[in-house]
Design an enzyme around this catalytic site. Structure first.
Site, short mmCIF file in Angstrom:
data_model
loop_
_atom_site.label_atom_id
_atom_site.label_comp_id
_atom_site.label_asym_id
_atom_site.label_seq_id
_atom_site.Cartn_x
_atom_site.Cartn_y
_atom_site.Cartn_z
N GLU A 20 43.67 68.33 34.81
CA GLU A 20 45.07 68.31 35.22
C GLU A 20 45.26 69.00 36.57
O GLU A 20 46.13 68.61 37.35
CB GLU A 20 45.94 69.00 34.17
N ASP A 61 41.85 72.74 31.54
CA ASP A 61 41.15 73.13 32.76
C ASP A 61 41.97 74.17 33.51
O ASP A 61 43.17 74.37 33.24
CB ASP A 61 40.89 71.93 33.66
#
Length: 361
Positions: free
Chosen positions: A131, A75
């Site tokens: 994350e 991400d």
């Protein structure tokens, strides 16, 4: 095909992998498309691959008794940076450094491993979701799925860098609400009380840790607002703290609650992450150090003042761990995020060598 030709072909595939991954937007919570892309690439390169319940892209190669987990996040933070490779061979785009570059390094290195390494170990690449969000959803799911003998976390360290630790984290959401009053009268406003709490918190942070950046307690105001409707005043602040090894988020929370004293402040604590620092002489760090030297580099050990998925997995995985990946972490989250593909190539070769050495011990 000669060994040189095989390596050149593997690096061409590796560059195609990262260009494709960076070209698929994947802001935290919206990783499905890039996870599918990565799983497809891994399946096409002799991995057993799938997208798991947390949205992670997971690929496995090898059949040996050892388990090596290579976990990196897929991400990104928001921000549209047009994806391109410039004349100097530099890939521009969100996630090129933080941290698709690192995860693609993992996947490309494992894809290029020889049969001897694959006979000795099972290599599990986990492209983790969220994350960059407080949830760390992907890593929290991964810790329930594996019991690794060695762990690599995908974060930029530079191709010759080995990251051993990250600071901990605590986020304080502080608010004050009180009846409105005339500013010419006695008393303090909601904003006054909130400011006083921040001054106390900042003063405590300045003395609670050591003198180096990794040992200090760092406190910053991340958001600040106030409003009034004629009857009630409200003030709100989000305070972020980076914590050193030895100061747990729970201990810091206790101190910060005590600091409120007689102030009418409401405190909510989130984002608890314990600081971690791994051994520089572990077999994982040693294998990586030898591989870096073999490819002409001088290993540089690092500790970071931010947090990563290393903080999430460390309490669960009692295995030697490092963070590794190409790129300059100073470019994380910036409009100038970019990765030199020559450095990426070198990181792939270093990691392939390190993994081979690691499982041969």
């Amino acid at each position: 095909m000669t060994e040189h030709e095989g390596t050149a072909a593997a690096l061409r595939d590796a560059r195609a992998l990262i260009a494709g991954a960076v070209g698929v937007p994947s802001v935290s919570g919206e990783e499905a498309a890039v996870a599918a892309y990565l799983a497809d690439w891994m399946r096409a390169h002799d991995f057993t691959a799938h997208v798991d319940e947390a949205g992670n892209a997971v690929g496995e190669r090898g059949r040996g008794p050892l388990t090596v987990v290579l976990l990196g996040h897929i991400d990104t933070v928001p921000g549209d940076i047009p994806v391109r490779v410039d004349e100097a061979g530099v890939l521009h785009g969100r996630g090129s450094v933080d941290a698709k570059g690192s995860f693609c390094t993992f996947v490309a290195a494992v894809a290029a491993l020889g049969e001897d390494a694959l006979h000795r170990a099972r290599f599990v690449c986990v492209g983790a979701t969220e994350e960059e969000a407080p949830s760390s959803r992907g890593a929290r799911h991964a810790v329930t799925q594996y019991a690794p003998d060695a762990v690599f976390i995908g974060e930029p360290s530079g191709w010759a860098g080995i990251t051993l630790g990250y600071k901990g984290r605590l986020v304080v959401k502080a608010s004050v609400e009180k009846d409105n009053f005339h500013s010419a009268g006695d008393g303090t406003s909601a904003a006054d009380d909130l400011a006083e709490y921040w001054f106390r918190a900042r003063a405590w942070a300045a003395t609670a840790g050591g003198s180096s950046p990794f040992e200090a307690v760092q406190a910053t105001v991340q958001a600040l607002s106030s409003d009034a409707d004629g009857l009630t005043q409200r003030a709100h602040a989000t305070i972020g703290l980076r914590l050193p090894v030895g100061l747990t988020p729970q201990d810091a929370e206790a101190h910060l609650r005590d600091l409120a004293g007689d102030l009418p402040v409401t405190l909510v604590f989130v984002g608890h992450e314990v600081a971690v620092r791994h051994d520089r002489d572990s077999r994982v760090a040693r294998a990586l150090r030898v591989a870096i030297r073999a490819h002409g580099g001088t290993p540089v050990f690092k500790v970071k003042t931010g947090t990563s998925d290393m903080n999430v997995v460390a309490p669960h995985w009692a295995a030697p761990t490092v963070a590794y990946g190409p790129g300059d972490s100073k470019l994380d989250h910036t409009p100038e995020e970019r990765l030199d593909l020559a450095e990426y190539d070198r990181a792939v070769l270093v990691l392939r060598d390190a993994l081979t050495r690691l499982v041969a011990d």
